[in-house]
Design a protein around this motif. Structure first.
Motif, mmCIF file in Angstrom:
data_model
loop_
_atom_site.group_PDB
_atom_site.id
_atom_site.type_symbol
_atom_site.label_atom_id
_atom_site.label_comp_id
_atom_site.label_asym_id
_atom_site.label_seq_id
_atom_site.Cartn_x
_atom_site.Cartn_y
_atom_site.Cartn_z
ATOM 1 N N ASN A 1 29.121 25.686 36.876
ATOM 2 C CA ASN A 1 29.499 26.580 37.771
ATOM 3 C C ASN A 1 30.931 27.085 38.019
ATOM 4 O OD1 ASN A 1 30.730 24.339 38.900
ATOM 5 N ND2 ASN A 1 29.664 24.053 40.803
ATOM 6 N N ILE A 2 31.741 26.755 37.060
ATOM 7 C CA ILE A 2 33.086 26.931 37.091
ATOM 8 C C ILE A 2 33.486 28.336 37.074
ATOM 9 C CG2 ILE A 2 33.175 26.862 34.549
ATOM 10 C CD1 ILE A 2 35.725 25.238 37.063
ATOM 11 N N GLY A 3 32.621 29.540 36.682
ATOM 12 C CA GLY A 3 32.982 30.713 36.552
ATOM 13 C C GLY A 3 33.669 31.332 37.598
ATOM 14 N N GLU A 4 32.978 31.169 39.003
ATOM 15 C CA GLU A 4 33.566 31.476 40.251
ATOM 16 C C GLU A 4 34.883 31.032 40.541
ATOM 17 O OE1 GLU A 4 33.246 33.920 43.874
ATOM 18 O OE2 GLU A 4 31.831 33.673 41.919
ATOM 19 N N ARG A 5 35.277 29.712 40.147
ATOM 20 C CA ARG A 5 36.354 29.263 40.140
ATOM 21 C C ARG A 5 37.546 29.622 39.420
ATOM 22 N NH1 ARG A 5 39.143 26.643 44.439
ATOM 23 N NH2 ARG A 5 40.776 25.667 43.760
ATOM 24 N N LEU A 6 37.369 30.337 38.230
ATOM 25 C CA LEU A 6 38.055 30.637 37.421
ATOM 26 C C LEU A 6 39.005 32.026 38.077
ATOM 27 C CD1 LEU A 6 36.402 30.424 33.830
ATOM 28 C CD2 LEU A 6 37.986 28.984 35.146
ATOM 29 N N ARG A 7 38.210 32.614 38.918
ATOM 30 C CA ARG A 7 38.988 33.791 39.424
ATOM 31 C C ARG A 7 40.188 33.431 40.380
ATOM 32 N NH1 ARG A 7 33.452 36.837 42.055
ATOM 33 N NH2 ARG A 7 32.452 37.103 40.059
ATOM 34 N N CYS A 8 40.417 32.334 41.106
ATOM 35 C CA CYS A 8 41.208 31.630 41.593
ATOM 36 C C CYS A 8 42.416 31.253 40.444
ATOM 37 C CB CYS A 8 40.763 30.365 42.470
ATOM 38 S SG CYS A 8 42.025 29.530 43.373
ATOM 39 N N GLY A 9 41.909 30.943 39.396
ATOM 40 C CA GLY A 9 42.834 30.304 38.452
ATOM 41 C C GLY A 9 43.955 29.219 38.919
ATOM 42 N N ASN A 10 44.909 29.524 38.440
ATOM 43 C CA ASN A 10 46.200 28.503 38.702
ATOM 44 C C ASN A 10 46.800 28.833 40.042
ATOM 45 O OD1 ASN A 10 45.933 26.833 36.541
ATOM 46 N ND2 ASN A 10 47.051 28.093 35.227
ATOM 47 N N ALA A 11 46.213 29.975 40.969
ATOM 48 C CA ALA A 11 47.141 30.165 41.982
ATOM 49 C C ALA A 11 47.437 29.160 43.058
ATOM 50 C CB ALA A 11 46.208 31.229 42.963
ATOM 51 N N PRO A 12 46.565 28.135 43.246
ATOM 52 C CA PRO A 12 46.920 27.050 44.148
ATOM 53 C C PRO A 12 48.317 26.187 43.763
ATOM 54 C CG PRO A 12 44.503 27.084 43.637
ATOM 55 C CD PRO A 12 45.170 28.237 42.644
#
Length: 315
Positions: free
Chosen positions: A277-288
């Motif tokens: 399920n990691i695909g959706e999270r990759l859009r956020c990337g290292n932004a945090p």
């Protein structure tokens, strides 16, 4: 027909060449609990390379390898072996004297080469190769003992953040991809390993002294039943912590993901993100962690506030 894999998308083209690394046994099952195959793992590391290399470049890396999948032998590799891994760089031997050369992964080809050789996890040192004797971060690993509900772990991370804030230290959080959470403090490279480790121990001991029913400063399983062990031992010379975006070599194949502090309290589980399920999270990337690179801090004032004075403590 198997369910689609969320991380594939853009990974398909990247995996076609895998940066000139030939991938064998592509359909070998890595994790029997999910049916994840070797080529899926390689494709993931190709897709995430741009994000993950920010956390790998310049640091010695150790690998957790499972060449036959999780059902086979799993072992930890700290030094360059034989044959060499395609794309993985040997570091000067003097960085870890009396041992074979350490390794660095600085390219997508290195990630693909390691995955081809059965690497699942990527762990990094707290120092960079150009100044190996001066750590540039301090890590606290929150490891819940038997009987601790997951909901207590995010609250513990927030408590660590609050205590570090009292010392004037900013910090960042990420999932471990395993059982707990990691809290990371970026440092200016002014002190050696022993001083940083001793100071991290002093922080953990103070928190355990102030809340003994909640926290433990001791690693033994019997010492942390119903409590959270705050592991400071990752701050010693040669110790490592799993890198952000690394998959874990455990059933379900959780992924270590950078978090914003606003997200920590909302986490539903330590493996909220995994390979499927990691695909959706990759859009956020290292932004945090966008402020991480500009957040390196001196420790002198924090040491003073804690009343810490290690023997022979010199910058």
């Amino acid at each position: 027909m198997p369910a689609p894999h969320p991380h594939r998308g853009r990974a398909g083209n990247a995996a076609a060449s895998t940066n000139a690394v030939r991938i064998t046994h592509r359909q070998r099952i890595v994790d029997e609990s999910t049916g994840i195959t070797k080529i899926e793992l390689v494709e993931y590391y190709q897709q995430v390379a741009g994000l993950m290399l920010e956390h790998l470049k310049g640091r010695p890396v150790s690998l957790v390898r499972a060449p036959a999948g999780l059902a086979g032998e799993i072992f930890f590799q700290k030094h360059m072996g034989t044959p060499p891994i395609p794309g993985v760089r040997s570091l000067p031997q003097q960085l870890d004297k009396e041992h074979p050369p350490l390794m660095e992964i600085a390219t997508a080809r290195g990630l693909a080469g390691a995955a081809q050789m059965g690497a699942i996890e990527f762990h990094t040192w707290n120092a960079r190769r150009d100044r190996i004797g001066r750590p540039d971060r301090m890590v606290f690993d929150l490891d819940p003992g038997e009987g601790v509900a997951w909901s207590a772990v995010p609250q513990a991370a927030l408590a660590v953040r609050a205590f570090l804030g009292e010392l004037g230290l900013a910090c960042f959080a990420k999932t471990s991809g395993g059982k707990g959470l990691h809290v990371v403090v970026p440092l200016q490279r002014r002190y050696g390993w022993d001083t940083v480790k001793d100071f991290s121990h002093a922080i953990v001991q103070r928190m355990a002294d102030d809340a003994p029913r909640r926290f433990s400063a001791h690693s033994g399983p019997d010492k942390r039943v119903g409590r959270i062990y705050i592991d400071y031992l990752r701050n010693g010379f040669g110790a490592t912590t799993v890198a952000a975006w690394s998959v874990r070599a455990r059933p379900g194949m959780g992924v270590s993901v950078p978090l914003s502090w606003d997200e920590v309290e909302k986490l539903e589980s330590p493996t909220q993100w995994h390979l499927r399920n990691i695909g959706e999270r990759l859009r956020c990337g290292n932004a945090p962690w966008k402020q991480y690179g500009a957040s390196a801090q001196a420790l002198a004032q924090a040491m003073k506030k804690l009343g810490f004075a290690a023997a022979g403590c010199k910058p």
